[in-house]
Write an enzyme that holds these catalytic residues in place. Structure first.
Site, mmCIF file in Angstrom:
data_model
loop_
_atom_site.group_PDB
_atom_site.id
_atom_site.type_symbol
_atom_site.label_atom_id
_atom_site.label_comp_id
_atom_site.label_asym_id
_atom_site.label_seq_id
_atom_site.Cartn_x
_atom_site.Cartn_y
_atom_site.Cartn_z
ATOM 1 N N SER A 232 28.362 42.405 51.276
ATOM 2 C CA SER A 232 28.811 43.840 52.261
ATOM 3 C C SER A 232 29.875 43.658 51.726
ATOM 4 O O SER A 232 30.713 43.442 50.968
ATOM 5 C CB SER A 232 28.616 42.338 53.448
ATOM 6 O OG SER A 232 28.579 43.717 54.326
ATOM 7 N N PRO A 233 30.458 45.463 51.576
ATOM 8 C CA PRO A 233 31.176 45.767 51.489
ATOM 9 C C PRO A 233 32.402 46.002 51.859
ATOM 10 O O PRO A 233 32.739 45.247 53.365
ATOM 11 C CB PRO A 233 31.445 47.287 51.609
ATOM 12 C CG PRO A 233 29.870 47.218 52.943
ATOM 13 C CD PRO A 233 29.298 46.517 52.256
ATOM 14 N N TYR B 51 36.621 55.033 61.367
ATOM 15 C CA TYR B 51 36.854 56.022 60.937
ATOM 16 C C TYR B 51 36.575 57.418 60.906
ATOM 17 O O TYR B 51 35.694 57.262 61.941
ATOM 18 C CB TYR B 51 36.051 55.373 59.456
ATOM 19 C CG TYR B 51 36.946 53.881 58.816
ATOM 20 C CD1 TYR B 51 38.327 53.756 58.177
ATOM 21 C CD2 TYR B 51 36.317 52.538 58.399
ATOM 22 C CE1 TYR B 51 39.095 52.643 57.933
ATOM 23 C CE2 TYR B 51 37.252 51.763 58.154
ATOM 24 C CZ TYR B 51 38.705 52.129 57.903
ATOM 25 O OH TYR B 51 38.796 50.461 57.527
ATOM 26 N N ARG C 118 26.061 52.959 57.529
ATOM 27 C CA ARG C 118 26.643 51.835 57.857
ATOM 28 C C ARG C 118 27.050 52.565 59.360
ATOM 29 O O ARG C 118 28.005 53.356 59.313
ATOM 30 C CB ARG C 118 27.398 51.304 57.320
ATOM 31 C CG ARG C 118 28.500 50.140 58.523
ATOM 32 C CD ARG C 118 29.605 48.517 57.157
ATOM 33 N NE ARG C 118 28.682 47.739 56.865
ATOM 34 C CZ ARG C 118 28.617 47.194 56.443
ATOM 35 N NH1 ARG C 118 29.702 46.394 57.381
ATOM 36 N NH2 ARG C 118 28.407 45.678 56.580
ATOM 37 N N ARG D 67 32.883 37.134 53.897
ATOM 38 C CA ARG D 67 33.953 36.779 53.826
ATOM 39 C C ARG D 67 33.274 35.185 53.251
ATOM 40 O O ARG D 67 33.465 35.099 51.760
ATOM 41 C CB ARG D 67 34.329 35.906 55.279
ATOM 42 C CG ARG D 67 35.266 37.477 55.459
ATOM 43 C CD ARG D 67 35.062 37.031 57.279
ATOM 44 N NE ARG D 67 34.137 36.944 58.118
ATOM 45 C CZ ARG D 67 33.821 36.780 58.878
ATOM 46 N NH1 ARG D 67 34.996 36.106 60.075
ATOM 47 N NH2 ARG D 67 32.746 36.941 59.864
HETATM 48 C C1 FMN Z 1 38.286 41.642 53.646
HETATM 49 C C2 FMN Z 1 37.283 42.882 54.299
HETATM 50 C C3 FMN Z 1 37.181 43.885 53.612
HETATM 51 C C4 FMN Z 1 36.221 44.253 54.595
HETATM 52 N N1 FMN Z 1 36.028 46.212 54.300
HETATM 53 C C5 FMN Z 1 34.926 46.866 54.565
HETATM 54 C C6 FMN Z 1 35.019 47.596 53.774
HETATM 55 O O1 FMN Z 1 35.467 48.534 52.613
HETATM 56 N N2 FMN Z 1 34.123 48.655 54.007
HETATM 57 C C7 FMN Z 1 33.000 47.853 55.294
HETATM 58 O O2 FMN Z 1 31.725 48.599 56.155
HETATM 59 N N3 FMN Z 1 32.861 47.046 55.792
HETATM 60 C C8 FMN Z 1 34.047 46.015 55.713
HETATM 61 N N4 FMN Z 1 34.486 44.534 55.756
HETATM 62 C C9 FMN Z 1 32.812 44.026 57.174
HETATM 63 C C10 FMN Z 1 32.981 43.309 56.247
HETATM 64 O O3 FMN Z 1 31.681 44.296 55.763
HETATM 65 C C11 FMN Z 1 31.349 42.637 56.897
HETATM 66 O O4 FMN Z 1 30.675 43.632 57.763
HETATM 67 C C12 FMN Z 1 32.497 41.773 57.720
HETATM 68 O O5 FMN Z 1 33.138 41.123 57.071
HETATM 69 C C13 FMN Z 1 31.336 40.768 58.680
HETATM 70 O O6 FMN Z 1 30.237 40.150 57.726
HETATM 71 P P1 FMN Z 1 31.364 38.735 57.779
HETATM 72 O O7 FMN Z 1 30.604 37.523 58.225
HETATM 73 O O8 FMN Z 1 30.260 37.713 56.424
HETATM 74 O O9 FMN Z 1 31.993 38.693 57.306
HETATM 75 C C14 FMN Z 1 35.384 44.201 55.448
HETATM 76 C C15 FMN Z 1 35.730 42.984 56.138
HETATM 77 C C16 FMN Z 1 36.372 42.294 54.807
HETATM 78 C C17 FMN Z 1 36.713 40.601 55.657
#
Ligand code: FMN
Ligand code: FAD
Length: 798
Positions: free
Chosen positions: A432-433, A593, A641, A735
């Site tokens: 994921s981004p 955003y 997204r 994460r």
């Molecule tokens: C450090 C960090 C940076 C993130 N940056 C972005 C981002 O640049 N673009 C985006 O769409 N989501 C971003 N997210 C959200 C994640 O892509 C994801 O949707 C969110 O962490 C939930 O997934 P997880 O439970 O697997 O961590 C970010 C999350 C984390 C933890």
């Protein structure tokens, strides 16, 4: 103690007998409005686990119940002329009448006083008559006691959308049977289980609007039953459906399920100057949907817990007893209710899944509560899961246009390929981004090469770069990367080239504009969302807003010129992303955003055609999408997204998200990436495992566009279940990929699936990891059933 139970259902009778058993000096009376041995209803269901609790609480009752039980292991699903069977589920059915008779007889044997044909209307008078020290309000789902003291018990009653009728039949069923039938008015389903030698419960259910369209609201009881007999004739084999709700007239046998939660379970009433606790128990305190068959279980377990609390804490006073009872039971009940909610919602929305083929429909139904994970289903019935995995793989490989490889065992669903336009992903896992805030002047550097490169070698099918900004003033922080100049394009192209040369992963670019959340510090230097100490740049958003009240810079409302410039920036960045060789593009319309700020009514208060209703608010993001689609190569996909739920009053809801999915589908989006929240700072998300997956499920199966599920998906088991059930097409993992770039490789090894390709340089690690995991599994199975002391003794011996 003098104990009075108001209501002689499972809760009241069982609590009464447990207390009498605990101390024969207790005076226990159960007051019931019906006659002795007189009740209506068909069978109830328990799982094997509930039986274990009953054995521990009172063995003689459990033994009698066990003798009267009808036990079965299989679930049969009948759908579109197919029958799918899954084994190993371990359920028991017993007639409600039979259960109550057993409990009544045991009460009498122990000396519990049973008073029948007495409808209690004045709780305090009754408590005074019996000089009660404790009164139990166990008067069922329509509890008069709960209503009488509603300011104290604070019940929330959520009346659900389906109508159902509880019928019986002499037709026998050798499995717990779910039958689905389509009519010109919509879908009906039956939940069927045999509960004694000759009788089965037969619940028929359908959404309110289908029920009305079918005219059932205007039919007599007999006509309604005849309708069901005709509809489910194939299951009934000539047997009639029976009703024993003779006291109800016309369509009144069709009821709506009320989901009940009480804020408080304990009250103290004044009885002749003495404060007497009045405690809710069973359906009076809570309900759990019948589709997971747990109402009676919860009622009995409430009784077990309050009896236990009396035994353990009585010396510390009744306040302590009641506080522990409420604490323990309200948590347990919430767990069951949340599983029951998923199950209930699945049945309320059966038409969402009826386009599935029978095998997937059945799998989706079996896993609907998210309490039976994929690997647990395999433990119950390996043959069924293996067969289903092969079925999923066949379809996935056909969709991807790739030959099914010969493998020694079925391919886990998360490792099946997926095609979007001309791009074939080797599997369903996406990195994921994730913003890394480590660029200088928008240039991705060595950090990004190593970070993304490592994750591309880690087994995921698609690696998505972090939000990359379309202009310097579109950045969240000074550390955000960009694509507004050719130097940035070339720096990205070095990363893309590495991924393509050294791995078989694909790489995606996520383009975004920070809007009102821009010009902030990086999280580890100044704090997330905090404005820069100096050198802030001006912000734009859909409408003027300050993201953090009193803290953030105020963004001004974007003018039409701003919007045209920003759209051109998106197009230019798209062209550079294509030149850099990215396989996939994602448009960031989530998390508050800029583009997200147009979509949400909480941040868009414009009066021009870019505000107003959902179509107006989506207009600009859709225009930007159409512009980048035109600039992006036709054979490469674009995902979008969104925040599918703002988790805030007046914000975007999952219903809106389905509509947003439809709008983006209409302009050529390939997938919706279903995140949520972060649009307003005071949002209240409800977190939990896979908590955003229901949004991906709804958008995919209602709007008919492929989806990416994301959010707290952290085990292979989660991803396999999501893909297998058709809740999403891809699973994005964020994460866990920070902790472990090789998440896909290691999770696959944990599954014991050997055929996933590793980078050739890392093959020796694969062999070692698989060996060690196998040893752990062998040790765990050898120790199954041993106490920690026995395991320790074994270890010392060896
Ligand atoms: C450090 C960090 C940076 C993130 N940056 C972005 C981002 O640049 N673009 C985006 O769409 N989501 C971003 N997210 C959200 C994640 O892509 C994801 O949707 C969110 O962490 C939930 O997934 P997880 O439970 O697997 O961590 C970010 C999350 C984390 C933890
Ligand atoms: C269609 C359907 C299917 C179900 N299927 C299952 C299943 O498969 N498995 C399962 O575990 N559960 C099932 N249930 C739920 C189950 O029946 C209840 O959850 C369970 O009976 C709750 O027990 P209780 O003692 O709290 O309440 P109840 O069993 O409702 O008992 C309450 C008692 O209080 C009496 N009463 C009410 N008011 C008064 C008054 N003022 N004075 C005196 N007496 C009063 C009533 O007559 C009744 O006997 C189902 C329910 C429905 C509607």
């Amino acid at each position: 103690m003098n104990i009075v139970c108001i209501g002689g259902g499972p809760a009241g009778l069982y609590f009464g007998l447990l207390m009498k058993k605990q101390d024969p000096r207790h005076e226990v009376v159960v007051v019931e409005r019906n006659r002795a041995y007189d009740t209506f209803g068909w069978g109830v269901v328990f799982s094997d686990q509930t039986l274990g609790n009953l054995v521990a609480a009172d063995e003689p009752t459990a033994r009698t119940i066990l003798q009267a039980f009808n036990h079965w292991d299989d679930i049969d699903v009948f759908f579109k002329g197919h029958k799918v069977t899954s084994r190993g589920h371990g359920f028991c059915g017993i007639g409600r009448k039979r259960l109550l008779n057993i409990l009544q007889a045991r009460c009498e044997a122990l000396g519990v006083k049973l008073v029948f044909e007495t409808a209690v209307s004045d709780v305090r008078a009754l408590a005074a008559d019996f000089r009660a020290d404790l009164v139990i309000g166990c008067d069922g789902i329509n509890s008069g006691i709960r209503a009488r003291y509603q300011e104290v018990f604070r019940p929330e009653v959520d009346t659900r959308r389906c109508r159902f009728v509880w019928l019986g039949t002499r037709q026998r069923f050798d499995a717990f049977t779910f039958a689905f039938e389509e009519t010109e008015h919509g879908w009906f389903q039956a939940h069927i289980y045999q509960f004694d030698g000759e009788t089965s419960t037969f619940i028929v259910e359908t959404p309110e609007e289908v029920w009305q369209r079918a005219g059932l609201d205007r039919m007599s009881q007999e006509e309604g039953i005849a309708f069901c007999e005709k509809l489910f004739a194939a299951r009934l084999d000539g047997h009639p459906l029976l009703s024993n709700a003779t006291h109800l007239r016309g369509s009144a046998i069709w009821i709506k399920f009320p989901r009940i939660v009480c804020g408080n379970w304990v009250h103290r009433i004044d009885v002749g100057g003495k404060e007497v606790p009045l405690v809710l128990m069973g359906d009076a305190a809570h309900t759990a949907h019948y589709s997971i068959g747990s109402g009676t279980k919860l009622a009995l377990e409430d009784a077990i817990e309050l009896a236990r609390c009396c035994a353990v804490y009585r010396a510390e006073g009744m306040d302590k007893v009641l506080a522990v009872y409420q604490d323990v039971r309200s948590v347990e009940v919430l767990k069951i209710q949340s599983a029951a909610r998923n199950s209930m919602e699945w049945f309320e929305n059966v038409d969402r899944y009826t386009q599935f083929e029978a095998p997937q429909f059945a799998y989706s139904m079996l896993t609907r509560s998210q309490r039976i994970p994929h690997e647990n289903l395999r433990l119950r019935d390996a043959g069924y899961v293996d067969g289903y995995e092969n079925w999923v793989a066949e379809r996935a490989f056909a969709q991807a246009g790739v030959d099914v490889p010969s493998a020694s065992r079925p391919i886990p669903p998360m490792l099946t390929p997926f095609r979007a336009r001309g791009v074939v992903l080797k599997n369903r896992i996406v990195v994921s981004p994730m913003a890394q805030y480590s660029a200088t002047d928008g240039l991705p550097g060595d950090f990004h090469l190593v970070h993304l490169g490592a994750r591309a070698m880690g087994g995921a099918g698609l690696v998505c770069a972090e939000m990359t900004c379309v202009s310097p003033d579109a950045r969240i922080t000074r550390g955000c990367p960009g694509l507004w100049n050719d130097a940035q394009r070339d720096a990205w192209s070095r990363i893309v080239a590495f991924v393509h040369a050294e791995t078989d992963a694909k790489i995606a670019m996520q383009l975004g504009h920070a809007g009102a959340k821009g010009s902030t510090c990086v999280p580890w230097a100044g704090g997330e969302d905090q404005p820069l100490a100096a050198g802030n740049w001006p912000l734009v958003s859909a409408s003027a807003q300050q993201y953090l009240a009193g803290t953030s810079q105020t963004a001004r409302a974007a003018t039409r010129d701003d919007m045209a410039r920003i759209q051109a920036d998106f197009v230019a960045a798209t062209r550079r992303a294509a030149e850099a060789g990215f396989d996939w593009l994602e448009l960031h319309c989530a998390h508050g955003y800029l583009l997200s700020s147009f979509i949400s009514p909480l941040t868009n208060r414009r009066h021009d055609e870019y505000g107003g209703d959902l179509a107006g608010r989506c207009r600009y993001p859709l225009e930007v999408f159409a512009a980048i689609r035109a600039a992006w190569p036709a054979d490469r996909p674009i995902s979008v997204r969104i925040s599918a739920h703002d988790w805030a009053d007046g914000g975007i809801t999952p219903d809106d998200a389905v509509a947003i999915g439809r709008l983006f589908k209409a302009v050529g989006a390939d997938m919706m990436d279903c995140s949520s929240g972060q649009v307003v700072p005071d949002a209240k998300p409800v977190y939990g495992r896979m908590y955003q997956t229901p949004f991906a499920d709804r958008i995919r199966n209602e709007a008919g566009i492929a989806t990416i599920a994301v959010g707290a998906i952290f085990e292979a088991d989660h991803a396999n279940g999501i893909i297998a059930a058709g809740r999403a097409d891809l699973c994005a993992i964020a994460r866990p990929h920070l902790a472990n770039p090789a998440w896909t490789l290691t999770e696959t090894a944990k599954l014991g699936y050997p055929s996933l390709a590793w980078p050739k340089q890392y093959l020796s690690a694969k062999a070692q990891l698989e060996r060690n995991l196998q040893r752990e599994k062998d040790a765990a199975s050898a120790n199954a059933g041993l106490t920690p002391q026995e395991i320790a003794a074994k270890l010392i011996d060896s």
